[in-house]
Design a protein around this motif. Structure first.
Motif, PDB file in Angstrom:
ATOM      1  N   GLU A   1      -6.901  -5.054   3.395  1.00 58.75           N
ATOM      2  CA  GLU A   1      -6.463  -4.100   4.409  1.00 58.75           C
ATOM      3  C   GLU A   1      -7.124  -2.731   4.289  1.00 58.75           C
ATOM      4  O   GLU A   1      -7.448  -2.112   5.288  1.00 58.75           O
ATOM      5  N   SER A   2      -7.274  -2.222   3.075  1.00 62.74           N
ATOM      6  CA  SER A   2      -7.682  -0.811   2.932  1.00 62.74           C
ATOM      7  C   SER A   2      -8.807  -0.606   1.932  1.00 62.74           C
ATOM      8  O   SER A   2      -8.921   0.459   1.342  1.00 62.74           O
ATOM      9  N   ARG A   3      -9.643  -1.582   1.772  1.00 60.35           N
ATOM     10  CA  ARG A   3     -10.682  -1.446   0.755  1.00 60.35           C
ATOM     11  C   ARG A   3     -11.740  -0.423   1.142  1.00 60.35           C
ATOM     12  O   ARG A   3     -12.113  -0.280   2.298  1.00 60.35           O
TER      13      ARG A   3
ATOM     14  N   TRP B   1      -7.738   1.933  -0.726  1.00 61.44           N
ATOM     15  CA  TRP B   1      -7.746   3.392  -0.589  1.00 61.44           C
ATOM     16  C   TRP B   1      -6.477   3.831   0.146  1.00 61.44           C
ATOM     17  O   TRP B   1      -6.220   3.398   1.264  1.00 61.44           O
ATOM     18  N   PRO B   2      -5.673   4.689  -0.481  1.00 60.52           N
ATOM     19  CA  PRO B   2      -4.351   5.005   0.080  1.00 60.52           C
ATOM     20  C   PRO B   2      -4.361   5.782   1.397  1.00 60.52           C
ATOM     21  O   PRO B   2      -3.386   5.723   2.141  1.00 60.52           O
ATOM     22  N   TRP B   3      -5.424   6.487   1.691  1.00 56.83           N
ATOM     23  CA  TRP B   3      -5.427   7.315   2.899  1.00 56.83           C
ATOM     24  C   TRP B   3      -6.377   6.744   3.941  1.00 56.83           C
ATOM     25  O   TRP B   3      -7.198   7.431   4.526  1.00 56.83           O
ATOM     26  N   THR B   4      -6.202   5.448   4.158  1.00 55.98           N
ATOM     27  CA  THR B   4      -6.971   4.738   5.168  1.00 55.98           C
ATOM     28  C   THR B   4      -6.152   4.702   6.447  1.00 55.98           C
ATOM     29  O   THR B   4      -4.954   4.436   6.417  1.00 55.98           O
TER      30      THR B   4
ATOM     31  N   GLY C   1      -2.246   3.681   5.789  1.00 60.62           N
ATOM     32  CA  GLY C   1      -2.007   3.525   4.358  1.00 60.62           C
ATOM     33  C   GLY C   1      -2.598   2.276   3.736  1.00 60.62           C
ATOM     34  O   GLY C   1      -3.380   1.554   4.348  1.00 60.62           O
ATOM     35  N   LEU C   2      -2.203   2.038   2.500  1.00 57.22           N
ATOM     36  CA  LEU C   2      -2.721   0.908   1.733  1.00 57.22           C
ATOM     37  C   LEU C   2      -2.491  -0.424   2.443  1.00 57.22           C
ATOM     38  O   LEU C   2      -3.377  -1.272   2.482  1.00 57.22           O
ATOM     39  N   GLY C   3      -1.314  -0.610   2.988  1.00 62.36           N
ATOM     40  CA  GLY C   3      -0.971  -1.873   3.645  1.00 62.36           C
ATOM     41  C   GLY C   3      -1.365  -1.948   5.105  1.00 62.36           C
ATOM     42  O   GLY C   3      -1.154  -2.968   5.750  1.00 62.36           O
TER      43      GLY C   3
ATOM     44  N   SER D   1       5.587  10.109   4.765  1.00 59.49           N
ATOM     45  CA  SER D   1       6.080   9.018   3.924  1.00 59.49           C
ATOM     46  C   SER D   1       5.210   7.771   4.066  1.00 59.49           C
ATOM     47  O   SER D   1       4.973   7.053   3.086  1.00 59.49           O
ATOM     48  N   ALA D   2       4.723   7.504   5.260  1.00 60.45           N
ATOM     49  CA  ALA D   2       3.864   6.332   5.474  1.00 60.45           C
ATOM     50  C   ALA D   2       2.571   6.429   4.681  1.00 60.45           C
ATOM     51  O   ALA D   2       1.964   5.413   4.339  1.00 60.45           O
ATOM     52  N   LEU D   3       2.162   7.649   4.366  1.00 60.77           N
ATOM     53  CA  LEU D   3       0.933   7.856   3.595  1.00 60.77           C
ATOM     54  C   LEU D   3       1.182   7.957   2.089  1.00 60.77           C
ATOM     55  O   LEU D   3       0.247   8.121   1.330  1.00 60.77           O
ATOM     56  N   ASP D   4       2.434   7.871   1.671  1.00 56.79           N
ATOM     57  CA  ASP D   4       2.739   7.850   0.249  1.00 56.79           C
ATOM     58  C   ASP D   4       2.370   6.464  -0.276  1.00 56.79           C
ATOM     59  O   ASP D   4       2.908   5.462   0.209  1.00 56.79           O
ATOM     60  N   PRO D   5       1.458   6.351  -1.244  1.00 57.72           N
ATOM     61  CA  PRO D   5       1.014   5.031  -1.701  1.00 57.72           C
ATOM     62  C   PRO D   5       2.152   4.122  -2.168  1.00 57.72           C
ATOM     63  O   PRO D   5       2.180   2.947  -1.822  1.00 57.72           O
TER      64      PRO D   5
END
Length: 197
Positions: free
Chosen positions: A64-66, A80-83, A117-119, A136-140
């Protein structure tokens, strides 16, 4: 600045600092674990809490977020958490605040069709799981919990009751023929990643 404004600014700064610390810890865990052909402990912890297979969950998040990152060892592909994916175009922001400002602008313009986010949870369909809080959605950690819970919910659906099918349903929950075809292709990509972990 009024006392209440100062208090808000301090809270916001503390929240940003916590986010940066979480991201650094996640990145450090990812670098160490991937080099050992293992998954980061946080992913395992969250997966087990929500009763999903840890390596498959990590493969799903990786798909999902590589993003390719550089470290002292070399280039690595890591979540990557801020995707943010907006209408098919991925954006990899350097900070949570940058990603937040981008999606805040989208929402302000009336556009809620983006994955976050990550997911890479779609904001339009999943915002209630974050109490409609973009930050909150961007909190890993928060994003991983919501992602793992949603993954488990897909597995619990009778039509998605095998892990490989649950992966596809995570990406495309619908059950029309076209949805199933898209879900199957997606699942095949994630399962290939899973086999390499």
């Amino acid at each position: 600045m009024a006392p209440s404004g100062l208090k808000y600014a301090r809270q916001r700064l503390n929240s940003i600092v916590r986010g940066i610390i979480v991201a650094v810890v996640l990145a450090a865990l990812s670098f160490a674990a991937v080099a050992e052909d293992d998954i980061p402990p946080l992913y395992t912890q969250i997966a087990l809490k929500h009763q999903v297979p840890p390596k498959l969950f990590f493969a799903l998040i990786l798909n999902e977020s590589r993003s390719t990152t550089d470290n002292r060892v070399g280039r690595k592909v890591l979540p990557w958490p801020w995707t943010v994916n907006h209408r098919g175009k991925p954006y990899f922001f350097q900070s949570r605040l940058q990603a937040f400002n981008f999606i805040k602008g989208l929402v302000a313009s009336g556009d809620e069709s983006f994955d976050v986010g990550l997911g890479q949870l779609n904001w339009y369909w999943h915002k209630q799981k974050f109490n409609s809080d973009l930050w909150s959605a961007l909190d890993p950690v928060s994003n991983l919990h919501v992602s793992a819970k949603f993954f488990r919910q897909q597995y619990d659906r009778p039509e998605c009751g095998a892990w490989e099918r649950a992966v596809g349903c995570y990406h495309r929950p619908g059950q029309r023929r076209q949805d199933k075809d898209i879900a199957k292709k997606y699942s095949e990509r994630v399962v290939r990643l899973w086999a390499k972990i």
